[in-house]
Design an enzyme around this catalytic site. Structure first.
Site, PDB file in Angstrom:
ATOM      1  N   ASP A 171     -50.969  17.527   0.949  1.00 14.61           N
ATOM      2  CA  ASP A 171     -50.159  17.755  -0.398  1.00 14.61           C
ATOM      3  C   ASP A 171     -51.154  17.146  -1.239  1.00 14.61           C
ATOM      4  O   ASP A 171     -51.728  15.805  -1.045  1.00 14.61           O
ATOM      5  CB  ASP A 171     -49.016  16.772  -0.514  1.00 14.61           C
ATOM      6  CG  ASP A 171     -48.331  16.777  -1.533  1.00 14.61           C
ATOM      7  OD1 ASP A 171     -48.934  16.651  -2.652  1.00 14.61           O
ATOM      8  OD2 ASP A 171     -47.068  17.154  -1.819  1.00 14.61           O
ATOM      9  N   HIS A 172     -51.741  17.908  -2.179  1.00 11.20           N
ATOM     10  CA  HIS A 172     -53.034  17.367  -2.892  1.00 11.20           C
ATOM     11  C   HIS A 172     -52.852  16.165  -3.799  1.00 11.20           C
ATOM     12  O   HIS A 172     -53.773  15.679  -4.050  1.00 11.20           O
ATOM     13  CB  HIS A 172     -54.013  18.679  -3.489  1.00 11.20           C
ATOM     14  CG  HIS A 172     -53.140  19.122  -4.754  1.00 11.20           C
ATOM     15  ND1 HIS A 172     -52.233  19.777  -4.639  1.00 11.20           N
ATOM     16  CD2 HIS A 172     -53.408  18.857  -5.931  1.00 11.20           C
ATOM     17  CE1 HIS A 172     -51.989  20.144  -5.879  1.00 11.20           C
ATOM     18  NE2 HIS A 172     -52.656  19.244  -6.829  1.00 11.20           N
ATOM     19  N   HIS A 234     -44.955  17.390  -4.180  1.00  9.74           N
ATOM     20  CA  HIS A 234     -45.809  16.289  -5.037  1.00  9.74           C
ATOM     21  C   HIS A 234     -44.840  15.314  -5.485  1.00  9.74           C
ATOM     22  O   HIS A 234     -45.129  14.030  -5.446  1.00  9.74           O
ATOM     23  CB  HIS A 234     -46.338  17.079  -6.106  1.00  9.74           C
ATOM     24  CG  HIS A 234     -47.303  18.172  -5.700  1.00  9.74           C
ATOM     25  ND1 HIS A 234     -48.007  18.216  -4.546  1.00  9.74           N
ATOM     26  CD2 HIS A 234     -47.401  19.550  -6.198  1.00  9.74           C
ATOM     27  CE1 HIS A 234     -48.574  19.278  -4.361  1.00  9.74           C
ATOM     28  NE2 HIS A 234     -48.173  20.109  -5.598  1.00  9.74           N
TER      29      HIS A 234
HETATM   30  C1  BG6 Z   1     -49.521  23.061  -7.155  1.00 12.65           C
HETATM   31  C2  BG6 Z   1     -48.185  24.116  -7.671  1.00 12.65           C
HETATM   32  O1  BG6 Z   1     -49.020  22.930  -5.881  1.00 12.65           O
HETATM   33  O2  BG6 Z   1     -49.522  22.064  -8.074  1.00 12.65           O
HETATM   34  C3  BG6 Z   1     -48.836  24.377  -9.080  1.00 12.65           C
HETATM   35  O3  BG6 Z   1     -47.992  25.077  -6.901  1.00 12.65           O
HETATM   36  C4  BG6 Z   1     -48.962  23.317 -10.145  1.00 12.65           C
HETATM   37  O4  BG6 Z   1     -47.670  25.313  -9.714  1.00 12.65           O
HETATM   38  C5  BG6 Z   1     -50.343  22.511  -9.221  1.00 12.65           C
HETATM   39  O5  BG6 Z   1     -49.847  23.911 -10.916  1.00 12.65           O
HETATM   40  C6  BG6 Z   1     -50.446  21.134  -9.892  1.00 12.65           C
HETATM   41  O6  BG6 Z   1     -51.520  20.562  -9.389  1.00 12.65           O
HETATM   42  P1  BG6 Z   1     -52.653  19.459 -10.423  1.00 12.65           P
HETATM   43  O7  BG6 Z   1     -53.334  19.000  -9.569  1.00 12.65           O
HETATM   44  O8  BG6 Z   1     -53.132  20.409 -11.129  1.00 12.65           O
HETATM   45  O9  BG6 Z   1     -51.519  18.676 -11.188  1.00 12.65           O
END
Ligand code: BG6
Length: 486
Positions: A171-172, A234
């Site tokens: 989960d980044h 997230h």
């Molecule tokens: C992804 C979603 O997991 O996270 C996207 O599928 C979203 O819809 C993105 O835009 C957001 O990531 P970050 O790191 O740009 O906030």
């Protein structure tokens, strides 16, 4: 430690946009094993030179291209190999093993940068080619299913071949620097912990606001919607880190056990809460950053009558001793006025006001953990206005708790750098365990079931606005407001 990294889907968007740049940055700072070998694997036929120039193109496109150095690139690109092979085919993987991966003493990390539809066949082929050895790890990323049942199916395909300890679910958001700093702030300091409960905290607000739209993936997004695309993973991970009990140590099992307890204490939403404490929205045409943008149903490839939510706000509760009675307001949406993600911990008012007009100021103490675009931590406190005024007037001041050099954009590592490094070093703490994903799906499935039975439809909001007014009203009904409306 010697390590081979095999990226399946090695010429896809995720690999090009995120994985190679992150690996390159790790290489530049000397964090990768010197003898690392990175294999980009995909079916498309491409020469090694063509592959390298595709990878290189992305560096040129990135704003942080300033960190690009010819000499470092020469060293890094010498570690990269393109393999035009079908990852679902055992014979292809046999070939790969014979040509490159025959040293069983080297760790093997397989990154599935592909849609989950082929996880099963790829795992079987890896197994068939004898590559699923004890020192192998497999990395997967969302979407891990569209509900609990489909997640369990995907997971079964992975765990038929790999043990749970070998599966790294990304989960980044957990790789983001400030998100990890939240753990440090909570558990490496004494002053917050005694206050971190329902006696002193009034509410917690977690926002992930985006100004982008669906970025050319309308059909995928239309099947998911904000609840499944963002909240299930997230936002709930952020809830876990904000709400969990102090783990006994930083070892992955201890941390994940505490996160799991939070997830299983989330109160299910019933029909009444879906009506009052659950807001969904969908953007219509508008203006973002000075540019006109189409509405969700007018995006390329869109169907005109979709009711998919591009915004969601939920008042969630964690039913345990620490958090009883403290609402967690969660909110995320696309095409909003501004891109920002933050966790705001709002403290209760003092029990007795001795300064004139103190209550009228209505400026609670707040701890603001800003995840992006800046990565900052700040504290809002009441302070005396300097001067001789006998009434001792007060004002709210914001103290910046982060170091100035950390505020410079680009000075902190990207989430993928942290996470890739952790997989290579075999540290699963920042990855999500299967039971966490399952529990998160259970909560989300429950919401969807009740929501569908109520037939609630999304409220329209213009692109470039702050989202549906329903989300403001939801919080206002409790006598509160989102931080930015202060
Ligand atoms: C992804 C979603 O997991 O996270 C996207 O599928 C979203 O819809 C993105 O835009 C957001 O990531 P970050 O790191 O740009 O906030």
């Amino acid at each position: 430690m010697s390590c081979d990294l095999l990226i399946v889907g090695g010429e896809g968007d995720l690999a090009l946009r995120k994985l190679y740049p992150a690996l390159y940055s790790l290489w530049v700072v000397g964090c990768l094993p010197e003898d690392i070998r990175i294999f980009g694997m995909a079916r498309r036929h491409m020469t090694q030179d063509e592959f390298l120039s595709r990878v290189r193109e992305w560096f040129d496109k990135r704003k942080s291209a300033r960190e690009f150095e010819e000499q470092a690139w020469a060293g890094f690109s010498a570690r990269l190999t393109y393999c035009s092979l079908d990852a679902t085919d055992v014979a292809s993987l046999h070939t790969l093993r014979e040509e490159h991966l025959d040293d069983d003493g080297r760790d093997l990390v397989v990154y599935l940068a592909t849609p989950p539809g082929i996880f099963g066949p790829v795992c079987q082929a890896i197994h068939g080619a004898g590559l699923a050895r004890a020192n192998a790890r497999i990395v997967v990323e969302k979407p891990l299913g569209e509900d609990r049942a489909s997640f369990l199916e995907i997971n079964e395909q992975l765990t038929r071949v790999f043990e749970e300890r070998q599966v790294y679910r990304i989960d980044h958001y957990l790789g983001k620097e400030t998100v990890q700093n939240l753990l440090a702030l909570r558990f490496a300091n004494t002053f917050l912990e005694p206050l971190w409960n329902n006696k002193y905290i009034d509410n917690v607000q977690i926002t992930v606001a985006e100004s982008i739209g669906v970025s050319g993936r309308w059909s995928f997004y239309d099947d998911a919607g904000a609840l499944r695309d963002m909240v299930q993973n997230h936002l709930l991970q952020l809830v876990c880190l904000a709400a969990m009990e102090p783990p006994a140590h930083l070892e992955s099992t201890a941390v994940r056990n505490e996160k799991m307890k939070v997830l299983s204490s989330l109160r299910p939403l019933d029909a009444e809460t879906i009506r009052d404490d659950f807001v969904i929205g969908q953007y219509t045409a508008g203006n973002v950053d000075g540019e006109s943008v189409p509405g969700y149903c007018e995006e390329e490839g869109a169907e005109p009558k979709s009711d998919t939510e591009t915004f969601i706000a939920i008042k969630a509760h964690i039913d345990n001793w620490r958090w009883a009675g403290v609402p967690f307001y969660l909110r995320t949406g696309k095409r909003l006025r501004e891109r920002f993600s933050e966790i705001v911990v709002e403290f209760k008012q003092v029990p007795h006001a001795i300064f004139p007009d103190q209550y009228l100021l209505d400026a609670p103490n707040r701890l603001i953990i800003r995840v992006q675009p800046e990565e900052t931590i700040s504290l809002q406190l009441m302070n005396k206005v300097a001067g001789l005024d006998v009434k001792t007037p007060l004002r709210s001041v914001t103290m910046d708790l982060s170091f100035p050099e950390e505020n410079e954009p680009g000075s902190t590592p990207d989430a993928y750098q942290r996470l890739l490094l952790d997989v290579i070093r075999e540290n699963p703490t920042l990855f999500v365990r299967a039971d966490e994903v399952e529990e998160a799906w259970k909560w989300v499935d429950g919401i969807r079931e009740v929501w569908q039975s109520t037939r609630k439809r999304p409220e329209r909001y213009p692109a470039g606005s702050g989202g549906p007014t329903g989300a403001i009203e939801m919080v206002a009904r409790d006598g509160r407001r989102w931080r930015e409306y202060d």
